[in-house]
Design an enzyme around this catalytic site. Structure first.
Site, PDB file in Angstrom:
ATOM      1  N   GLU A  37       0.883  -1.154   0.000  1.00 52.60           N
ATOM      2  CA  GLU A  37       0.000   0.000   0.000  1.00 52.60           C
ATOM      3  C   GLU A  37       0.924   1.208   0.000  1.00 52.60           C
ATOM      4  OE1 GLU A  37      -2.183   0.950   3.585  1.00 52.60           O
ATOM      5  OE2 GLU A  37      -3.530   2.293   2.492  1.00 52.60           O
ATOM      6  N   ARG A 262       6.201 -12.553   9.411  1.00 50.62           N
ATOM      7  CA  ARG A 262       6.932 -11.360   8.997  1.00 50.62           C
ATOM      8  C   ARG A 262       8.258 -11.239   9.742  1.00 50.62           C
ATOM      9  NH1 ARG A 262       4.579  -6.098   9.534  1.00 50.62           N
ATOM     10  NH2 ARG A 262       2.498  -6.908   9.169  1.00 50.62           N
ATOM     11  N   LYS A 272       5.076   0.318   9.709  1.00 57.74           N
ATOM     12  CA  LYS A 272       5.071   1.614   9.029  1.00 57.74           C
ATOM     13  C   LYS A 272       4.543   2.709   9.948  1.00 57.74           C
ATOM     14  CE  LYS A 272       3.338   0.046   4.922  1.00 57.74           C
ATOM     15  NZ  LYS A 272       2.755   0.176   3.561  1.00 57.74           N
TER      16      LYS A 272
END
Length: 561
Positions: A37, A262, A272
């Site tokens: 994104e 992850r 983020k």
RNA sequence: UGGCCGGUCGCCAAGCGGUAAGGCACGGGCCUUUGGAGCCCGCAUUCGUAGGUUCGAAUCCUACCCGGCCAGCCA
């Protein structure tokens, strides 16, 4: 039992893919995608995903798309899409002509939504945000159906059309999937499909005022692109039933979602949202601050794409939660740079040394090997003269036995130059050593002697008259603890920020050849570490970043003295 | 106390019923014109715990414990 033949270790995703190929699923085709994104910069955790997705495509002769999942105009920006494109390319991957945007599919998504409504699988809900939360139930109690759940298809179609036309305010109406308000999986309790958002989209402008939600859009993005294996992170595991539900209801091509753990790294944060805070609250200078785990930050610091790819390869891919040690990343950088970085001499904390028996006004150009690991890197000439600088750390007035650098009466080798012996120590009024008077042995030019003398210590140096001043930035962990998420009661990760993560050294002395170096070039400063020339450098001010230090056995010995 | 996923050396991670790979880190040694690099050696009798099945279990079964994720009209 050690295996005699070295069969390559495959991760669980490769196992799935190889079985699919063997079963001729999707005609043996492998097609992945990296779907960021554009709401922030890419970090090393994304690099793991990028290497995985593009790597799988490479390994199985397939394709990997770069696709922006831009379904939320409120958070996204072209600045981010540009940085992401740049970073993925820098990492060394190629999506050829397959650069896609979810926003290009908005029309198609809209039609899928209409179909869902027509089939009685979606409805317009007019509950408020708070009411929806209340109706959803909790982890242990089932939800309650919305009073709007049984609106007619006609009414739903009309309402949805008017949502799209901009007749309603944000938050007043919502298109929802009609699934199961009692599902133990909260994602299945009539999740949102389309919400009203009167924000301009960075690509579609104000064509739309309704935008699809991730769960609804993502599977269709994959389906439209004929993705075979849709790889995402563990937190989406609970969403897989939904992913499958939408695809099944519409009866379209159905990719397989596979989740992996992850990347987490010690002494840093990886979301983020948190990285954004570090930037916005001024803890770092920007997304590309060399202390950041962003691709841009690592690049500026001096990390190479090769080292990052190597790291992503050796950490492995599994479904377990893990926190890798940052030392492994550092190892990968050293391993790569050791073979490739040109050696150069730079003195971080200069100590003046005058060689009393060396003729005044004489300058010798000595040969220096550029890279002992790579003969083809050749040699260069470095100037030597009567006054030089050595590292303050390379001299001790009262050294312990294990110290084999310079001290009164002792002899050391100046790398590529001569043996020198310390004859006299000059101090200022406060007792600080400010200069050393040494003598050199003319017979040792190049740093060799033929009489079997054992000179164990070797120091780097620069000629005072020829050295160039530089600012050198040393970086330490951004956080003081291995896992910054573990903050004291009532505090967040920022409580663990290391106030001394940036150490700026002024007045460092470097080889004159570095003036011409291009920004971004990474050198090994002999005996110290790998340093990249920072873009802050100007013609009259050189700036270097320490990417990573060399292994320093002396530091360990010193601790035990 | 609901659901899903996961627990193999300090960290990462192979292993898929036949008797614990590898890497990083760490410790020791050799070598060295970078105390770098390189080379050699060491480093889990044990696989979250407890039972069970089996000639045989890290691998299968049961229970328990611990960790992660989920109650955005974020992704």
């Amino acid at each position: 039992m050690p295996d005699t033949e070295d069969k390559p270790i495959q991760n669980f995703i490769e196992t799935i893919i190889e079985k699919d190929i063997a079963d001729n699923k999707n005609g043996g085709r492998v097609h992945t995608r990296f779907p960021p994104e554009p709401n922030g910069y890419l970090h090393i955790g994304h690099a793991k995903s990028i290497c995985l997705n593009f790597g799988l495509a490479l390994k199985y002769n397939g394709l990997c798309n770069l696709r922006f999942d831009d379904t939320n105009p409120a958070k996204e920006d072209v600045e981010y899409v540009e940085s992401i494109i740049n970073d993925v390319r820098w990492l060394g991957f190629d999506w050829e002509n397959r650069l896609y945007f979810a926003s290009d599919y908005f029309r198609q998504f809209y039609e899928y939504a209409i179909q869902l409504i027509k089939d009685g699988n979606a409805y317009v809900c007019s509950l408020s945000t708070d009411e929806i939360r209340e109706y959803r139930g909790t982890l242990t109690e089932p939800g309650i159906p919305s009073p709007y759940r049984n609106r007619s298809v006609e009414e739903n179609l009309d309402l949805f059309e008017r949502m799209k036309a901009g007749e309603f305010e944000e938050g007043t109406h919502l298109l929802r999937a009609k699934i199961d308000m009692a599902s133990p999986n909260l994602n299945m309790r009539d999740p949102a499909i389309y919400r009203i958002k009167k924000a301009a989209h960075h690509r579609t402008g104000d064509t739309w005022c309704i935008y699809p939600m991730y769960d609804f859009a993502h599977g269709f993005e994959d389906s439209i692109e004929r993705i075979t294996h849709s790889i995402c992170t563990l937190e989406f595991e609970d969403h897989r039933p939904l992913y499958d539900w939408f695809l099944d209801k519409l009866g379209v091509f159905h990719p397989q979602q596979i989740e992996f753990g992850r990347l987490n790294l010690t002494y840093t944060v990886m979301s983020k949202r948190k990285l954004l805070r570090l930037v916005e609250e001024g803890y770092v200078s920007g997304w590309d601050d060399p202390r950041m785990p962003t691709i841009a930050g690592l690049r500026r610091r001096g990390y190479t794409p090769e080292s990052i790819r190597k790291f992503c390869e050796i950490i492995g891919v599994t479904k377990s939660f893990s926190i890798s040690e940052i030392s492994l990343l550092e190892y990968c950088l050293r391993e790569d740079l050791n073979l490739r970085a040109q050696r150069v001499m730079a003195v971080l904390h200069p100590l003046k040394v005058t060689i009393t028996n060396y003729p005044e006004g004489t300058v010798e150009m000595l040969d220096a090997v550029n890279n002992p690991e790579d003969e083809s890197a050749g040699t260069r000439k470095i100037p030597f003269s009567r006054v030089i600088y050595i590292e303050q750390e390379d001299f001790m007035e009262n050294p312990p036995k294990q110290f084999f650098r310079l001290s009164p009466g002792k002899e050391v080798r100046l790398k590529h130059a001569y043996y020198i012996t310390c004859q006299q120590v000059i101090k200022d009024d406060d007792g600080n050593v400010i200069e050393l008077l040494c003598t050199y042995d003319p017979q040792t030019r190049g740093g060799w002697s033929t009489d079997g003398r054992n000179v164990k210590g070797t120091s780097h140096w620069v000629s005072a008259a020829h050295a160039v001043d530089a600012e050198i930035r040393l970086y330490h962990h951004l956080f003081t603890v291995p896992n910054p998420e573990e903050a004291p009661e009532g505090k967040d990760f920022t409580a663990n920020i290391n106030p001394h993560s940036l150490e700026v050294l002024a007045g460092c002395k470097v080889e004159p050849s570095l003036v011409e170096a291009a920004n971004g070039t990474v050198y090994q400063f002999l005996r110290q570490g790998y340093f990249s020339k920072d873009p802050d450098s100007t013609s009259d001010k050189l700036v270097f970043n320490r990417a990573v230090s060399l292994r320093d056995t002396w530091q360990k010995v010193k601790k035990n003295v």
